[in-house]
Design a protein around this motif. Structure first.
Motif, mmCIF file in Angstrom:
data_model
loop_
_atom_site.group_PDB
_atom_site.id
_atom_site.type_symbol
_atom_site.label_atom_id
_atom_site.label_comp_id
_atom_site.label_asym_id
_atom_site.label_seq_id
_atom_site.Cartn_x
_atom_site.Cartn_y
_atom_site.Cartn_z
ATOM 1 N N UNK A 190 44.129 2.253 6.796
ATOM 2 C CA UNK A 190 44.992 3.268 6.193
ATOM 3 C C UNK A 190 45.613 4.157 7.245
ATOM 4 N N UNK A 191 46.026 5.334 6.823
ATOM 5 C CA UNK A 191 46.686 6.278 7.735
ATOM 6 C C UNK A 191 45.845 7.534 7.856
ATOM 7 N N UNK A 250 49.692 18.662 14.271
ATOM 8 C CA UNK A 250 49.434 17.495 13.414
ATOM 9 C C UNK A 250 49.742 16.220 14.191
ATOM 10 N N UNK A 251 48.882 15.224 13.952
ATOM 11 C CA UNK A 251 49.075 13.917 14.576
ATOM 12 C C UNK A 251 48.804 12.861 13.520
ATOM 13 N N UNK A 252 49.621 11.834 13.455
ATOM 14 C CA UNK A 252 49.424 10.732 12.515
ATOM 15 C C UNK A 252 48.975 9.485 13.263
ATOM 16 N N UNK A 253 48.133 8.694 12.615
ATOM 17 C CA UNK A 253 47.607 7.487 13.265
ATOM 18 C C UNK A 253 47.468 6.388 12.212
ATOM 19 N N UNK A 254 48.132 5.266 12.438
ATOM 20 C CA UNK A 254 47.968 4.119 11.538
ATOM 21 C C UNK A 254 46.771 3.296 12.008
ATOM 22 N N UNK A 273 50.383 9.578 16.982
ATOM 23 C CA UNK A 273 51.759 10.071 17.122
ATOM 24 C C UNK A 273 51.817 11.548 16.707
ATOM 25 N N UNK A 274 52.353 12.366 17.593
ATOM 26 C CA UNK A 274 52.486 13.804 17.319
ATOM 27 C C UNK A 274 53.525 14.014 16.214
ATOM 28 N N UNK A 275 53.222 14.894 15.258
ATOM 29 C CA UNK A 275 54.147 15.186 14.154
ATOM 30 C C UNK A 275 54.548 16.655 14.208
ATOM 31 N N UNK A 276 55.791 16.982 13.816
ATOM 32 C CA UNK A 276 56.132 18.400 13.698
ATOM 33 C C UNK A 276 55.235 19.032 12.615
ATOM 34 N N UNK A 277 54.592 20.174 12.904
ATOM 35 C CA UNK A 277 53.684 20.780 11.914
ATOM 36 C C UNK A 277 54.357 21.079 10.571
ATOM 37 N N UNK A 278 55.689 21.267 10.594
ATOM 38 C CA UNK A 278 56.393 21.595 9.346
ATOM 39 C C UNK A 278 56.775 20.356 8.544
ATOM 40 N N UNK A 279 56.548 19.149 9.072
ATOM 41 C CA UNK A 279 56.994 17.955 8.343
ATOM 42 C C UNK A 279 56.171 17.777 7.067
ATOM 43 N N UNK A 280 56.813 17.241 6.034
ATOM 44 C CA UNK A 280 56.162 17.248 4.710
ATOM 45 C C UNK A 280 54.901 16.394 4.671
ATOM 46 N N UNK A 281 54.837 15.288 5.418
ATOM 47 C CA UNK A 281 53.620 14.461 5.415
ATOM 48 C C UNK A 281 52.442 15.259 5.975
ATOM 49 N N UNK A 282 52.675 16.016 7.055
ATOM 50 C CA UNK A 282 51.616 16.848 7.648
ATOM 51 C C UNK A 282 51.208 17.956 6.690
ATOM 52 N N UNK A 283 52.177 18.566 6.016
ATOM 53 C CA UNK A 283 51.875 19.665 5.085
ATOM 54 C C UNK A 283 51.063 19.151 3.887
ATOM 55 N N UNK A 284 51.376 17.944 3.417
ATOM 56 C CA UNK A 284 50.623 17.391 2.285
ATOM 57 C C UNK A 284 49.171 17.121 2.681
ATOM 58 N N UNK A 285 48.981 16.526 3.864
ATOM 59 C CA UNK A 285 47.621 16.253 4.342
ATOM 60 C C UNK A 285 46.869 17.565 4.576
#
Length: 220
Positions: A49-50, A40-44, A1-13
């Motif tokens: 894990x994630x 940034x992309x997230x994948x469960x 799943x594509x994530x906004x680069x500014x989102x906090x989960x992406x910034x933490x990773x």
């Protein structure tokens, strides 16, 4: 799943990936920090894990005009904060060569009559004396190891200050430093004292041989 680069989960990773890359590729002549998250992309991954797939820009903390592109993957293990996240990275382009600066620093420390001792780097105005810059960068790089080992999906650490550093005399060719640093955990806004024993040699890079979270003091 594509994530906004500014989102906090992406910034933490991304901050974790930058810290890990700095630990692997940094030293007293070079520290790396996160300049930007491009993608940034997230994948469960079921039962595992994630995972985050990241495209980053890293900058040299001493020369912020000098940047390098980095692709990284960060896997946070499901429900188990005791296992360090898996981090993999690839740098595109060359990092600056620090051989000369590394050797100058190594010779300077080796030739000291008394072991180096210093505290409060940077000072309360954010200043680092030029002769302490390699000591500061070494802490920045070594704290990348501590950040990697202690990060979860909900944390974002950064080195705030060296409270105290003392060189430890050795009979072999390594330099050893005992650091007490303050780490800033930006999600909880907690300032955490952390002890790190750091070995370094120009040919062998940085190793953290011991580290432990220290008790909090009321003034911190």
């Amino acid at each position: 799943m594509e994530l906004p680069p500014a989102c906090s989960a992406a910034r933490r990773a991304a901050a974790l990936a930058a810290a890990y890359t700095c630990y692997r590729r940094g030293g007293p002549g070079r520290g790396l920090g996160l300049r930007d998250v491009r993608r940034a992309r997230g994948q469960d991954i079921e039962g595992v894990g994630r995972k985050y797939h990241l495209e980053l820009v890293l900058e040299d903390v001493l020369d912020r005009e000098r940047t390098v592109n980095c692709t990284a993957e960060v896997l946070y293990h499901l429900g188990n904060s005791r296992i360090a996240p898996d981090v993999q990275f690839t740098l595109e382009g060359e990092l600056k060569n620090t051989d000369e600066a590394d050797n100058v620093f190594y010779s300077r420390i080796k030739s000291l009559k008394k072991e180096l001792v210093a505290e409060y780097i940077p000072d309360s105005h954010g200043n680092v004396p030029p002769e302490m810059e390699p000591i500061h960068l070494l802490a920045w790089v070594a704290s990348g190891y501590v950040i990697w080992q202690n990060s979860t999906e909900n944390t974002k650490f950064q080195l705030a200050q060296i409270k105290h550093v003392k060189q430890v005399k050795r009979s072999d060719e390594y330099l050893e430093f005992d650091y007490l640093v303050l780490l800033h955990e930006m999600v909880s806004q907690e300032i955490i004292p952390w002890q790190m024993t750091v070995l370094w040699h120009p040919q062998h890079g940085v190793q953290v041989t011991r580290d432990s979270r220290q008790p909090q003091h009321p003034l911190e």
